[in-house]
Design a protein around this motif. Sequence first.
Motif, PDB file in Angstrom:
ATOM      1  N   UNK A  54      19.330  -6.480 -11.751  1.00 33.28           N
ATOM      2  CA  UNK A  54      20.554  -6.706 -12.510  1.00 33.28           C
ATOM      3  C   UNK A  54      20.347  -7.877 -13.456  1.00 33.28           C
ATOM      4  N   UNK A  55      20.790  -7.729 -14.698  1.00 31.93           N
ATOM      5  CA  UNK A  55      20.777  -8.828 -15.657  1.00 31.93           C
ATOM      6  C   UNK A  55      22.062  -9.615 -15.485  1.00 31.93           C
ATOM      7  N   UNK A  56      21.937 -10.929 -15.340  1.00 31.85           N
ATOM      8  CA  UNK A  56      23.102 -11.779 -15.087  1.00 31.85           C
ATOM      9  C   UNK A  56      23.135 -12.921 -16.099  1.00 31.85           C
ATOM     10  N   UNK A  57      24.331 -13.241 -16.589  1.00 35.83           N
ATOM     11  CA  UNK A  57      24.533 -14.412 -17.439  1.00 35.83           C
ATOM     12  C   UNK A  57      25.650 -15.261 -16.846  1.00 35.83           C
ATOM     13  N   UNK A  58      25.528 -16.570 -17.014  1.00 36.78           N
ATOM     14  CA  UNK A  58      26.561 -17.489 -16.526  1.00 36.78           C
ATOM     15  C   UNK A  58      26.746 -18.588 -17.568  1.00 36.78           C
ATOM     16  N   UNK A  59      27.962 -19.070 -17.700  1.00 33.58           N
ATOM     17  CA  UNK A  59      28.299 -20.088 -18.693  1.00 33.58           C
ATOM     18  C   UNK A  59      28.793 -21.359 -18.013  1.00 33.58           C
ATOM     19  N   UNK A  60      28.806 -22.450 -18.752  1.00 28.20           N
ATOM     20  CA  UNK A  60      29.465 -23.689 -18.352  1.00 28.20           C
ATOM     21  C   UNK A  60      28.962 -24.290 -17.055  1.00 28.20           C
ATOM     22  N   UNK A  62      28.910 -23.148 -14.025  1.00 29.89           N
ATOM     23  CA  UNK A  62      28.064 -22.257 -13.232  1.00 29.89           C
ATOM     24  C   UNK A  62      26.623 -22.315 -13.749  1.00 29.89           C
ATOM     25  N   UNK A  63      26.441 -22.349 -15.056  1.00 26.33           N
ATOM     26  CA  UNK A  63      25.102 -22.465 -15.648  1.00 26.33           C
ATOM     27  C   UNK A  63      24.454 -23.796 -15.272  1.00 26.33           C
ATOM     28  N   UNK A  64      25.256 -24.856 -15.238  1.00 25.90           N
ATOM     29  CA  UNK A  64      24.724 -26.175 -14.851  1.00 25.90           C
ATOM     30  C   UNK A  64      24.232 -26.167 -13.407  1.00 25.90           C
TER      31      UNK A  64
END
Length: 111
Positions: A54-60, A62-64
């Motif tokens: 699965x390709x996953x992206x996270x911002x803000x 959660x990314x930190x």
Amino acid sequence: MNTLRNKVQLIGNLGNDPEITNFESGKMLAKFTLATNESYKNAKGEKVVDTQWHNVVAWGKTAQILEKYVTKGKEVAIEGKLTSRSWEDKDGIKRYITEVVCNELLMLGKS
């Protein structure tokens, strides 16, 4: 029931270290692949493991957290929504991708 319309929950292992992008606006993006495994017995009684990627992206925030604490192979639980997008590559070919946009992250397993 509106909250259940586009909801994905996965538990799996990171296939790579998160790829971090910092934007001039101050936003942070983390991209990674997540492997989920399902096992079953085939007609011969042999155990078969089926791995889905699965390709996953996270911002803000959660990314930190991903940047600071999560590396390839770590087990995580994620929650988010499915999104699809398209773009043209450098050769003018239209490409498509489906991603999970992660808004909740839980680190599992050993630290």
